[in-house]
Design a protein around this motif. Sequence first.
Motif, PDB file in Angstrom:
ATOM      1  N   ASP A  15       3.777  27.171 -34.712  1.00 13.74           N
ATOM      2  CA  ASP A  15       2.287  26.718 -35.046  1.00 13.74           C
ATOM      3  C   ASP A  15       2.745  25.180 -35.619  1.00 13.74           C
ATOM      4  O   ASP A  15       2.845  25.231 -36.822  1.00 13.74           O
ATOM      5  N   ARG A  16       2.631  24.218 -34.765  1.00 19.55           N
ATOM      6  CA  ARG A  16       2.799  22.655 -35.030  1.00 19.55           C
ATOM      7  C   ARG A  16       1.533  22.165 -35.780  1.00 19.55           C
ATOM      8  O   ARG A  16       0.706  21.905 -35.028  1.00 19.55           O
ATOM      9  N   ARG A  17       1.358  22.154 -37.064  1.00 18.40           N
ATOM     10  CA  ARG A  17       0.161  21.553 -37.592  1.00 18.40           C
ATOM     11  C   ARG A  17       0.282  20.200 -38.383  1.00 18.40           C
ATOM     12  O   ARG A  17       1.442  20.043 -39.055  1.00 18.40           O
ATOM     13  N   VAL A  18      -0.375  19.069 -37.779  1.00 18.81           N
ATOM     14  CA  VAL A  18      -0.353  17.944 -38.211  1.00 18.81           C
ATOM     15  C   VAL A  18      -1.181  17.531 -39.336  1.00 18.81           C
ATOM     16  O   VAL A  18      -2.308  17.625 -38.892  1.00 18.81           O
ATOM     17  N   CYS A  19      -0.542  16.902 -40.334  1.00 21.44           N
ATOM     18  CA  CYS A  19      -1.535  16.256 -41.161  1.00 21.44           C
ATOM     19  C   CYS A  19      -1.429  14.742 -41.248  1.00 21.44           C
ATOM     20  O   CYS A  19      -0.337  14.209 -41.510  1.00 21.44           O
ATOM     21  N   HIS A  99      -4.432  -0.538 -37.046  1.00 17.19           N
ATOM     22  CA  HIS A  99      -2.798  -0.641 -36.576  1.00 17.19           C
ATOM     23  C   HIS A  99      -2.351   0.679 -36.998  1.00 17.19           C
ATOM     24  O   HIS A  99      -1.672   1.410 -36.210  1.00 17.19           O
ATOM     25  N   ALA A 100      -2.725   1.278 -38.186  1.00 15.61           N
ATOM     26  CA  ALA A 100      -2.038   2.618 -38.589  1.00 15.61           C
ATOM     27  C   ALA A 100      -2.395   3.565 -37.686  1.00 15.61           C
ATOM     28  O   ALA A 100      -1.642   4.400 -37.106  1.00 15.61           O
ATOM     29  N   VAL A 101      -3.872   3.892 -37.211  1.00 16.41           N
ATOM     30  CA  VAL A 101      -4.339   4.562 -36.245  1.00 16.41           C
ATOM     31  C   VAL A 101      -3.746   4.510 -34.884  1.00 16.41           C
ATOM     32  O   VAL A 101      -3.221   5.769 -34.366  1.00 16.41           O
ATOM     33  N   LYS A 102      -3.352   3.220 -34.326  1.00 15.90           N
ATOM     34  CA  LYS A 102      -2.759   3.382 -33.064  1.00 15.90           C
ATOM     35  C   LYS A 102      -1.385   3.633 -33.090  1.00 15.90           C
ATOM     36  O   LYS A 102      -0.793   4.299 -32.306  1.00 15.90           O
ATOM     37  N   GLN A 103      -0.658   3.365 -34.205  1.00 24.24           N
ATOM     38  CA  GLN A 103       0.775   3.906 -34.332  1.00 24.24           C
ATOM     39  C   GLN A 103       0.807   5.537 -34.586  1.00 24.24           C
ATOM     40  O   GLN A 103       1.503   5.989 -33.847  1.00 24.24           O
ATOM     41  N   PHE A 104      -0.190   6.047 -35.280  1.00 27.64           N
ATOM     42  CA  PHE A 104      -0.379   7.377 -35.351  1.00 27.64           C
ATOM     43  C   PHE A 104      -0.307   8.092 -34.010  1.00 27.64           C
ATOM     44  O   PHE A 104       0.108   9.092 -33.466  1.00 27.64           O
ATOM     45  N   LYS A 109      -0.308  13.916 -30.630  1.00 28.45           N
ATOM     46  CA  LYS A 109      -1.323  14.208 -29.416  1.00 28.45           C
ATOM     47  C   LYS A 109      -2.585  14.654 -30.124  1.00 28.45           C
ATOM     48  O   LYS A 109      -3.548  14.595 -29.683  1.00 28.45           O
ATOM     49  N   HIS A 110      -2.273  15.471 -31.381  1.00 27.88           N
ATOM     50  CA  HIS A 110      -3.428  16.214 -31.958  1.00 27.88           C
ATOM     51  C   HIS A 110      -3.339  15.908 -33.302  1.00 27.88           C
ATOM     52  O   HIS A 110      -2.255  15.667 -33.874  1.00 27.88           O
ATOM     53  N   LEU A 111      -4.472  16.342 -33.956  1.00 30.79           N
ATOM     54  CA  LEU A 111      -4.380  16.367 -35.602  1.00 30.79           C
ATOM     55  C   LEU A 111      -5.172  17.295 -36.137  1.00 30.79           C
ATOM     56  O   LEU A 111      -6.215  17.795 -35.617  1.00 30.79           O
ATOM     57  N   ASN A 112      -4.412  18.341 -36.893  1.00 36.69           N
ATOM     58  CA  ASN A 112      -5.164  19.374 -37.834  1.00 36.69           C
ATOM     59  C   ASN A 112      -5.901  18.936 -38.932  1.00 36.69           C
ATOM     60  O   ASN A 112      -6.777  19.676 -39.234  1.00 36.69           O
ATOM     61  N   LEU A 113      -5.260  18.129 -39.687  1.00 34.49           N
ATOM     62  CA  LEU A 113      -5.743  18.198 -41.121  1.00 34.49           C
ATOM     63  C   LEU A 113      -5.809  16.410 -41.294  1.00 34.49           C
ATOM     64  O   LEU A 113      -4.748  16.080 -41.464  1.00 34.49           O
ATOM     65  N   LEU A 114      -6.958  16.262 -41.832  1.00 29.54           N
ATOM     66  CA  LEU A 114      -7.097  14.773 -42.240  1.00 29.54           C
ATOM     67  C   LEU A 114      -7.608  14.674 -43.603  1.00 29.54           C
ATOM     68  O   LEU A 114      -8.630  15.209 -43.864  1.00 29.54           O
ATOM     69  N   ILE A 115      -6.629  14.305 -44.662  1.00 32.67           N
ATOM     70  CA  ILE A 115      -6.992  14.255 -46.052  1.00 32.67           C
ATOM     71  C   ILE A 115      -7.190  12.875 -46.525  1.00 32.67           C
ATOM     72  O   ILE A 115      -6.402  11.837 -46.723  1.00 32.67           O
ATOM     73  N   MET A 153      -9.192  13.394 -32.036  1.00 35.81           N
ATOM     74  CA  MET A 153      -7.961  14.046 -31.799  1.00 35.81           C
ATOM     75  C   MET A 153      -8.010  15.521 -32.642  1.00 35.81           C
ATOM     76  O   MET A 153      -7.011  16.341 -32.115  1.00 35.81           O
ATOM     77  N   MET A 154      -9.211  15.825 -32.963  1.00 31.71           N
ATOM     78  CA  MET A 154      -9.374  17.092 -33.839  1.00 31.71           C
ATOM     79  C   MET A 154     -10.345  17.941 -33.095  1.00 31.71           C
ATOM     80  O   MET A 154     -10.283  19.153 -33.210  1.00 31.71           O
ATOM     81  N   ASP A 155     -11.326  17.346 -32.425  1.00 34.83           N
ATOM     82  CA  ASP A 155     -12.313  18.224 -31.821  1.00 34.83           C
ATOM     83  C   ASP A 155     -12.579  18.260 -30.637  1.00 34.83           C
ATOM     84  O   ASP A 155     -13.580  18.900 -29.803  1.00 34.83           O
ATOM     85  N   THR A 156     -11.690  17.767 -29.872  1.00 31.10           N
ATOM     86  CA  THR A 156     -11.889  17.350 -28.273  1.00 31.10           C
ATOM     87  C   THR A 156     -11.054  18.575 -27.464  1.00 31.10           C
ATOM     88  O   THR A 156     -10.983  18.309 -26.092  1.00 31.10           O
ATOM     89  N   SER A 157     -10.174  19.352 -28.123  1.00 30.62           N
ATOM     90  CA  SER A 157      -9.458  20.263 -27.639  1.00 30.62           C
ATOM     91  C   SER A 157      -9.310  21.573 -28.094  1.00 30.62           C
ATOM     92  O   SER A 157      -9.399  21.718 -29.395  1.00 30.62           O
ATOM     93  N   ASP A 158      -9.268  22.595 -27.495  1.00 35.02           N
ATOM     94  CA  ASP A 158      -9.201  24.050 -27.853  1.00 35.02           C
ATOM     95  C   ASP A 158      -7.722  24.135 -28.373  1.00 35.02           C
ATOM     96  O   ASP A 158      -7.605  25.397 -29.144  1.00 35.02           O
TER      97      ASP A 158
END
Length: 330
Positions: A15-19, A99-104, A109-115, A153-158
């Motif tokens: 379960d790979r969760r990205v923050c 630039h940071a967003v583009k690098q990320f 490919k997906h993002l679970n948690l944005l703090i 990257m958070m709400d467009t994929s199941d």
Amino acid sequence: MFDPDKLTYLDKSVDRRVCFITGGNSGLGFFTVLHLYLHGYIVYIAGRSKQRVDSAIRQLKDEALVRRAKETPEVLQFRHLGELKFIELDLSKLRSVEHAVKQFKTREKHLNLLILNAGIMAVPYSVTKDGFEIQLQINYVSHFLIADRLIGMMDTSDDVRDPRIIYLSSVGHRFADFHFNLSWEFNHMPNIVFTWFRYGMAKTAGIHMVKSLAKRHPKVLCVAVHPGFVMNTNLFSHFTRLPFFGFLFWVLFQLFGSFFGVTNEEGSYSTLRCLEEDLSTEKDNGKYFATFGVEQKPSSVATNENYADESWAWTVSELSRRGYETDRTS
């Protein structure tokens, strides 16, 4: 009190969760990252200095080893460490945000948690190169742009499990109850008074952003938190460096902190509490949580839906004038 061990421990191979977290290399952000790392998250720490973030990463890994050494082998077999990575980001520059967003996006490919954790408080009046009052840009506008760029990257994929956005606000948002207008910069003397109104304006706008994101993206749990009175943080560094008055402020902060303050680690608990599985988009989207993750109601201005809509429209318009197109949906 909230117990971080209550959070689910993840195995990144299953379960790979990205923050993605801003300001995760110091203060309460450091301890937020520490617990995420201990719970198996892949954490991208966004900061200005690679040297400082790399140093923090070494400290985080060392502290994680110290804490894991206190656990039995039977416990550790179900507790896997995550990963810690650096992303260069200067919130005072919108170009750096892009630039940071583009690098990320090239790395994940997906993002679970944005703090949205980073912030400054009660500093002298100044304007960034992008033309925003500095507290407003760092505490709010740049975080608005980050959320706009990454929420896709958070709400467009199941495939994205349990996506969440957590914005670090403050009880100081109540200073904006005096007058809320994002175009009014409170550039008056004495700074020691009006800097707090500028701070309150930015933190109130951040709560508005959370409420608006919750309405526009109902699949993503969006919340704001107040970490408590974290007195031993560098947010107070400007006041404590003032000639003569600095010492008085330092004494005042120490006295206040001894009675009402929380540690940096305890301050992180309001954020970590918002990762628990009992929170859901159906019943908790757009809410505000205070010290140790206790649900509270923010100020009347922060709660007002009309003000929230005005904040969204103003921010979209101001970013557009500077060449940054964002979500215009109402």
